[in-house]
Scaffold this active site. Structure first.
Site, PDB file in Angstrom:
ATOM      1  N   LEU A  74       0.762  -1.318  -0.004  1.00  0.00           N
ATOM      2  CA  LEU A  74      -0.032  -0.108   0.028  1.00  0.00           C
ATOM      3  C   LEU A  74       0.750   1.409  -0.027  1.00  0.00           C
ATOM      4  O   LEU A  74       0.419   2.350   0.068  1.00  0.00           O
ATOM      5  CB  LEU A  74      -1.007   0.029   1.069  1.00  0.00           C
ATOM      6  CG  LEU A  74      -1.893  -1.174   1.131  1.00  0.00           C
ATOM      7  CD1 LEU A  74      -2.843  -0.995   2.541  1.00  0.00           C
ATOM      8  CD2 LEU A  74      -2.726  -1.460   0.120  1.00  0.00           C
ATOM      9  N   MET A 112       9.185   4.746   4.960  1.00  0.00           N
ATOM     10  CA  MET A 112       9.225   3.269   4.420  1.00  0.00           C
ATOM     11  C   MET A 112      10.395   3.160   3.358  1.00  0.00           C
ATOM     12  O   MET A 112      10.977   2.072   3.531  1.00  0.00           O
ATOM     13  CB  MET A 112       7.931   2.710   3.710  1.00  0.00           C
ATOM     14  CG  MET A 112       6.701   2.663   4.651  1.00  0.00           C
ATOM     15  SD  MET A 112       7.307   1.620   5.960  1.00  0.00           S
ATOM     16  CE  MET A 112       7.423   0.026   5.554  1.00  0.00           C
ATOM     17  N   GLU A 113      10.492   4.243   2.520  1.00  0.00           N
ATOM     18  CA  GLU A 113      11.766   4.014   1.690  1.00  0.00           C
ATOM     19  C   GLU A 113      13.202   4.014   2.635  1.00  0.00           C
ATOM     20  O   GLU A 113      14.111   2.990   2.189  1.00  0.00           O
ATOM     21  CB  GLU A 113      11.908   5.056   0.892  1.00  0.00           C
ATOM     22  CG  GLU A 113      10.856   5.198  -0.210  1.00  0.00           C
ATOM     23  CD  GLU A 113       9.476   5.415   0.262  1.00  0.00           C
ATOM     24  OE1 GLU A 113       8.497   4.917  -0.361  1.00  0.00           O
ATOM     25  OE2 GLU A 113       8.996   5.865   1.360  1.00  0.00           O
ATOM     26  N   ASP A 127      24.675 -11.521   2.663  1.00  0.00           N
ATOM     27  CA  ASP A 127      24.819 -12.361   1.561  1.00  0.00           C
ATOM     28  C   ASP A 127      26.059 -12.228   1.229  1.00  0.00           C
ATOM     29  O   ASP A 127      26.473 -13.456   0.840  1.00  0.00           O
ATOM     30  CB  ASP A 127      24.025 -11.766   0.505  1.00  0.00           C
ATOM     31  CG  ASP A 127      24.101 -12.440  -0.901  1.00  0.00           C
ATOM     32  OD1 ASP A 127      23.999 -13.894  -0.597  1.00  0.00           O
ATOM     33  OD2 ASP A 127      24.286 -12.019  -1.751  1.00  0.00           O
TER      34      ASP A 127
END
Length: 162
Positions: A74, A112-113, A127
């Site tokens: 959203l 949110m970014e 990773d």
């Protein structure tokens, strides 16, 4: 408290921000990855087999932040005007602290970014280092500071700097 992303029938929807004024908005999120001293030394010295861990993680964090609206259902698509990812190596706690700052001028915030950017950067470090240390832990991820918009300024209580 009313939830803003659900209608009267409980259906999720994207909030209409069309009538909100454009304002300058900025957010910084932070998080850490904890690792062995040996792994931290290799990252700091640039001797990890996969290459420049922090350089690649910086680019990954920026790319992740740019994809936020594709990952979080959203979230609005934003025209980001600035993204930066910074790292601080903390030998005493065997951690790498990451911060992602996002900026825009628009109708909705960039929290949110910033959070997506910092998390993507940390996942990239994991990773690139997992062959050396599989026990690494990500943690302490939170919104450090935000400014702009209707709700104004926010500074997380854990933070001792603006």
């Amino acid at each position: 408290m009313e939830f803003t992303h659900f209608d009267q029938h409980g259906n999720a929807y994207m909030v209409d921000v069309g009538k909100k004024p454009d304002t300058e908005r900025k957010a910084t999120a932070r998080g850490s990855i904890f690792m062995s001293q040996d792994c931290l030394r290799k990252v700091a010295e640039g001797t990890m087999a996969k290459g420049d861990v922090l350089g690649i993680a910086r680019v990954a964090g920026i790319m992740g932040a740019k994809k936020t609206s594709q990952l979080i259902p959203l979230c609005h698509i934003l025209n980001l005007t600035k993204l930066s990812v910074e790292f601080e190596i903390k030998e005493e706690t065997s951690e790498i602290l990451a911060r992602c700052t996002a900026k825009t001028t628009g109708k909705t915030g960039v929290e949110m970014e910033a959070l997506t950017g910092v998390t993507t950067a940390l996942l990239t470090i994991y990773d690139m280092c997992k062959a050396v240390d599989k026990k690494m832990e990500l943690g302490d991820i939170y919104l450090e500071h935000k400014a702009g918009g209707k709700s104004g300024e926010f500074k997380h209580p854990k933070v001792d700097r603006p």
